[in-house]
Design an enzyme around this catalytic site. Structure first.
Site, short mmCIF file in Angstrom:
data_model
loop_
_atom_site.label_atom_id
_atom_site.label_comp_id
_atom_site.label_asym_id
_atom_site.label_seq_id
_atom_site.Cartn_x
_atom_site.Cartn_y
_atom_site.Cartn_z
N SER A 42 -20.93 35.69 -4.11
CA SER A 42 -22.29 37.18 -4.82
C SER A 42 -21.08 37.79 -4.36
CB SER A 42 -22.95 37.01 -3.70
OG SER A 42 -22.58 37.41 -2.39
N GLY A 43 -21.77 38.94 -4.63
CA GLY A 43 -21.17 40.48 -4.65
C GLY A 43 -21.70 40.81 -3.25
N ASP A 44 -21.09 42.35 -2.89
CA ASP A 44 -21.45 42.84 -1.18
C ASP A 44 -23.07 43.04 -1.56
OD1 ASP A 44 -18.72 43.60 -1.83
OD2 ASP A 44 -19.27 45.23 -2.15
N GLY A 45 -23.76 43.04 -2.36
CA GLY A 45 -24.92 42.96 -2.08
C GLY A 45 -25.68 42.28 -1.16
N GLU A 49 -27.44 41.84 3.40
CA GLU A 49 -28.94 41.06 3.08
C GLU A 49 -27.99 39.81 4.10
OE1 GLU A 49 -31.20 38.92 0.35
OE2 GLU A 49 -30.81 40.21 -0.92
N THR A 73 -20.13 42.45 -9.62
CA THR A 73 -19.77 43.37 -10.28
C THR A 73 -17.29 43.62 -9.74
OG1 THR A 73 -20.99 43.89 -11.09
CG2 THR A 73 -19.20 45.11 -11.71
#
Length: 110
Positions: A42-45, A49, A73
């Site tokens: 994933s990305g940082d988000g 979580e 991204t």
């Protein structure tokens, strides 16, 4: 991912998020005693979580190791961790780090 992880004899389960906040809910309420680690693609988000869900758990004694494969991204968080250890940004490099059990403690603010 599977061929590299199998070199380290690691059992793993693929789990996809089903909605926004799914990873947070899973980390907060799921039976994490079944796992020694969690690796996001994933990305940082999604990493946020996962960490936020862990921080909100009633049982603070369960602390799986968290690994991150770049899938966002810009992947700023992952890049900063790798740069600090002198590791190039590639999924293969990161999987070897995960497979070898290399860890780095980071500070969290609650």
């Amino acid at each position: 991912m599977k061929p590299i992880l199998s070199k380290f004899y690691l059992d793993f389960e693929d789990k996809e998020t089903e909605f926004a906040g799914y990873a947070k809910d899973f980390m907060m309420k799921g039976n994490l005693s079944l796992y020694t680690g969690v690796v996001t693609v994933s990305g940082d988000g999604l990493i946020h979580e996962v960490v936020n869900g862990l921080m909100l758990r009633a049982d603070k004694s369960i602390t799986p190791t968290i690994g991150c494969l770049p899938g966002g991204t810009s992947d700023g968080f992952i890049k900063s961790l790798l740069d600090d250890q002198g590791i190039g940004l590639s999924n293969e490099n990161i999987l070897y780090v995960v497979g070898m059990g290399n860890t780095k403690k980071i500070d969290l603010i609650q």
